[in-house]
Enzyme design. Structure first.
Site, mmCIF file in Angstrom:
data_model
loop_
_atom_site.group_PDB
_atom_site.id
_atom_site.type_symbol
_atom_site.label_atom_id
_atom_site.label_comp_id
_atom_site.label_asym_id
_atom_site.label_seq_id
_atom_site.Cartn_x
_atom_site.Cartn_y
_atom_site.Cartn_z
ATOM 1 N N TYR A 1 -12.495 8.139 -15.485
ATOM 2 C CA TYR A 1 -12.493 6.921 -14.661
ATOM 3 C C TYR A 1 -12.999 5.740 -15.491
ATOM 4 O O TYR A 1 -12.389 4.671 -15.502
ATOM 5 C CB TYR A 1 -13.371 7.134 -13.433
ATOM 6 C CG TYR A 1 -13.468 5.934 -12.524
ATOM 7 C CD1 TYR A 1 -12.469 5.674 -11.600
ATOM 8 C CD2 TYR A 1 -14.559 5.071 -12.574
ATOM 9 C CE1 TYR A 1 -12.548 4.571 -10.751
ATOM 10 C CE2 TYR A 1 -14.650 3.985 -11.741
ATOM 11 C CZ TYR A 1 -13.645 3.734 -10.825
ATOM 12 O OH TYR A 1 -13.729 2.645 -9.986
ATOM 13 N N LYS B 1 -10.977 2.298 -16.665
ATOM 14 C CA LYS B 1 -11.416 0.953 -16.305
ATOM 15 C C LYS B 1 -11.691 0.095 -17.544
ATOM 16 O O LYS B 1 -11.494 -1.120 -17.518
ATOM 17 C CB LYS B 1 -12.659 1.032 -15.415
ATOM 18 C CG LYS B 1 -12.379 1.624 -14.035
ATOM 19 C CD LYS B 1 -11.325 0.821 -13.285
ATOM 20 C CE LYS B 1 -11.121 1.309 -11.873
ATOM 21 N NZ LYS B 1 -10.146 0.507 -11.123
ATOM 22 N N ASP C 1 0.846 -1.191 0.000
ATOM 23 C CA ASP C 1 0.000 0.000 0.000
ATOM 24 C C ASP C 1 0.884 1.245 0.000
ATOM 25 O O ASP C 1 2.033 1.203 0.475
ATOM 26 C CB ASP C 1 -0.924 0.013 1.221
ATOM 27 C CG ASP C 1 -2.152 0.889 1.009
ATOM 28 O OD1 ASP C 1 -3.217 0.343 0.668
ATOM 29 O OD2 ASP C 1 -2.042 2.116 1.170
ATOM 30 N N THR D 1 -16.515 1.895 0.102
ATOM 31 C CA THR D 1 -15.075 2.056 0.325
ATOM 32 C C THR D 1 -14.766 3.549 0.437
ATOM 33 O O THR D 1 -15.616 4.394 0.136
ATOM 34 C CB THR D 1 -14.264 1.467 -0.847
ATOM 35 O OG1 THR D 1 -14.443 2.315 -1.995
ATOM 36 C CG2 THR D 1 -14.709 0.048 -1.180
ATOM 37 N N ASP E 1 4.834 3.341 -3.620
ATOM 38 C CA ASP E 1 4.172 4.385 -4.394
ATOM 39 C C ASP E 1 4.217 3.941 -5.844
ATOM 40 O O ASP E 1 5.264 4.006 -6.496
ATOM 41 C CB ASP E 1 4.886 5.721 -4.203
ATOM 42 C CG ASP E 1 4.201 6.862 -4.953
ATOM 43 O OD1 ASP E 1 3.278 6.586 -5.739
ATOM 44 O OD2 ASP E 1 4.598 8.028 -4.750
#
Length: 266
Positions: free
Chosen positions: A162, A166, A51, A197, A74
């Site tokens: 976005y 995707k 992460d 989330t 990162d």
């Protein structure tokens, strides 16, 4: 002589076993990634919890306990994915959940915002595939799993870049499936609907918006991050040994249902 009936049944019981296999989850510090890490570990996998937030990665790894380790990364740093893949060259499955979004209409988007969304959602995934694909090919197999979205096929105002990222992600994975498949490397996408989330906090903060999304699902509600775990474990395990280049919808029927109006039966 016929086949021992106990043989196949024993093998089927092992389909979801991941014992002795290393899996790496990107975005394991929160949300879907955190639950995926827990789910993979529950099925016996050794889990690398990666992460951007090193403390969050460590928290997930500590909660899992033995067989889990944190890794701070990162993904936007040049060479970061390659360095990670070099360290964890013997990896059975990589799960990519890291993503970002800026909800604006196209006319209001800046080029910097566009680049930010595409660079993480698509560019970083490209780097991960490029780093791990050849190593899995050399190892004789593996599974690459990345989270796409219903927005890869259905859009709404404010979701343009976005959605484009995707959709592009799906094609990257299909290309990886084609190029690495000869060595037993599989590449698949999971396409959630709306999941509770941190990425959807803006929507959750508006009761009207929240309820509108819940009503769009055939199940009439949002998904919990834990409800993505079954798809992750399936695609990481031998249960999906002949599944590659696929998009697995885990969207509560969002893309199957055309609106919520129920016409009279007769």
């Amino acid at each position: 002589m016929g086949e021992d009936p106990k043989g196949p049944r024993t093998a089927y019981r092992d389909l979801f076993r991941l014992h002795g296999r290393r899996t790496l989850v990107l975005g394991a510090g929160s949300g879907i990634g955190r639950e995926a890490a827990h789910g993979l570990a529950a099925h016996g996998a050794e889990v690398v919890c990666a992460d951007l937030d090193g403390d969050a990665a460590a928290s997930t790894a500590n909660a899992i306990g033995a067989g889990a380790e944190p890794y701070e990364i990162d993904l936007l740093e040049p060479g970061a994915a390659e360095q990670m893949a070099s360290r964890y060259a013997e990896t059975h499955a990589v799960v990519i959940t890291a993503a970002t979004n800026v909800r604006k209409r196209l006319a209001d988007y800046t080029r910097d915002e566009f680049d930010r969304v595409l660079t993480l959602n698509l560019g970083a995934t490209f780097e991960v595939i490029r780093a791990f694909g050849p190593r899995m090919e050399h190892n004789g197999g593996g599974s690459i799993i990345a989270f796409s979205s219903i927005r890869a096929s259905t859009v709404e105002p404010g979701q343009g870049p976005y959605a484009a990222s995707k959709a592009g992600l799906v094609q990257l994975l299909r290309t990886a499936a084609a190029e690495f498949g000869h060595a037993g490397v599989r590449a698949n996408a999971i396409a959630p609907g709306v999941v509770e989330t941190p990425l959807t906090a803006q929507i959750k903060s508006s009761p009207e918006w929240y309820q509108a999304y819940a009503a769009k699902s055939a199940l009439g509600r949002w998904a919990r991050p834990a409800e993505m775990v079954g798809a992750v474990v399936y695609l990481a395990s031998d249960a999906s040994s002949f599944v590659t280049g696929a998009v697995l919808a885990v969207d509560g029927g969002w893309t199957a249902v055309d609106g919520r109006f129920e016409p009279p039966a007769s």
